[in-house]
Design an enzyme around this catalytic site. Structure first.
Site, short mmCIF file in Angstrom:
data_model
loop_
_atom_site.label_atom_id
_atom_site.label_comp_id
_atom_site.label_asym_id
_atom_site.label_seq_id
_atom_site.Cartn_x
_atom_site.Cartn_y
_atom_site.Cartn_z
CG ASN A 1 -1.68 1.24 1.44
OD1 ASN A 1 -1.78 2.07 0.54
ND2 ASN A 1 -2.26 1.40 2.63
CE LYS B 1 -0.13 3.41 4.73
NZ LYS B 1 -0.12 3.58 6.17
CG HIS C 1 -5.81 2.13 5.12
ND1 HIS C 1 -5.39 3.14 5.97
CD2 HIS C 1 -4.79 1.25 5.05
CE1 HIS C 1 -4.17 2.86 6.39
NE2 HIS C 1 -3.78 1.72 5.84
CD GLU D 1 -2.94 5.81 6.57
OE1 GLU D 1 -2.90 5.84 5.32
OE2 GLU D 1 -2.03 5.31 7.26
CD GLU E 1 -3.61 -2.28 7.38
OE1 GLU E 1 -2.50 -2.53 6.89
OE2 GLU E 1 -4.26 -1.27 7.08
CB SER F 1 5.12 -1.13 12.03
OG SER F 1 4.65 0.20 12.18
P1 PGA Z 1 2.70 0.55 7.67
O1 PGA Z 1 1.25 0.70 6.98
O2 PGA Z 1 3.26 -0.75 7.14
O3 PGA Z 1 3.47 1.74 7.19
O4 PGA Z 1 2.49 0.53 9.12
C1 PGA Z 1 0.41 -0.39 6.79
C2 PGA Z 1 -0.89 0.08 6.21
O5 PGA Z 1 -1.35 1.17 6.58
O6 PGA Z 1 -1.50 -0.61 5.36
#
Ligand code: PGA
Length: 254
Positions: free
Chosen positions: A9, A11, A95, A97, A167, A212
């Site tokens: 992803n 982003k 997601h 976000e 997540e 992460s």
């Molecule tokens: P991250 O993001 O690996 O940077 O924690 C994962 C995600 O938001 O899908």
């Protein structure tokens, strides 16, 4: 029986030149592709470029969001039929976000999930609790509600040809990965919910961990019974890290 899946992803990251380079590096990596599936979800305008870069490889591509309608006067939005035209396999829905910064409710996320399915895309439904919810002992309840919003009355086998990503919000982009035990507990809960309604789908459903995940933490997480791969943010922007995670997924399948 569940082949691991690792999805990047990106982003709101990536520019024209570097996107192609990164996608090519992943597509050309020495990975035992018999034992892992993979996809890249870049920002919308990069989908076509990424597709060209990986099209002769086992790596698929997808989007990070879609609108719940198939067309119409929705300025700035992108609909499922166009994503299908672009050859997308996957689309991320819900997601954290999107839920947090763009106010997407469980109901809206469910509509997006069904828009994806209606258009022949595999939705990757993201669920996960915030730190405050975990501290209050509500992680299970929150995630149950998020899954339930899509499952509805259970009259339809909605999670067939779908993926769920657990997540935990407190682990996303923070460098604080959930422990394998914490993640496994939630993955088992999610699988249990789906199994209750549809035993075969529940058994075959891929449930990814996201938050992460790095090449170093991937092996332990993927060794867990109900963790079938990863949804990778930060580490998907570095070819070496992402390829390391792909290899960890392969090892977990052997
Ligand atoms: P991250 O993001 O690996 O940077 O924690 C994962 C995600 O938001 O899908």
């Amino acid at each position: 029986m569940r082949q691991p899946l690792v999805v990047g992803n990106w982003k709101m990251n990536g520019r024209l030149g570097e996107a192609e380079e990164l996608a090519r590096a992943i597509a050309g990596a020495e990975v035992d592709w018999e034992h892992v599936s993979s996809g890249i979800c870049p920002p919308f305008p990069l989908i076509d470029r990424v597709a060209s870069a990986v099209q002769d490889s086992p790596v698929a591509w997808g989007a990070q969001n879609l609108h719940q309608e198939d067309s119409g006067a929705f300025t700035g939005e992108v609909a499922g039929p166009l994503l299908k035209d672009l050859g997308c396999t996957y689309v991320i829905v819900g997601h954290s976000e999107r839920r947090d910064y763009f106010g997407e409710s469980n109901e809206l996320v469910a509509e997006k999930f069904f828009a994806a399915k209606r258009n022949g895309l595999i939705p990757i439904l993201c669920v996960g609790e915030t730190e405050a919810e975990r501290d209050a002992g509500k992680a299970g309840e929150v995630v149950r509600e998020q899954v339930q919003a899509v499952l509805g009355d259970g009259k339809e086998d909605v999670f067939r040809d779908a993926v769920i990503a657990y997540e935990p919000v407190w682990a996303i982009g923070t460098g604080r990965t959930a422990t394998p035990e914490q993640a496994q507990e939630m993955h088992a809960l999610i699988r249990g919910l789906v199994k209750e309604a549809y035993p075969i789908t529940g058994q075959s459903l891929k449930i990814l961990y996201g938050g992460s995940m790095k090449a170093a933490s991937a092996p332990e997480l993927m060794a867990q019974e109900d963790i079938d791969g990863g949804l990778i943010g930060g580490a998907s922007l570095k070819a070496d890290e992402f390829i390391g995670i792909l290899r960890a997924a392969v090892a977990s399948d052997l």
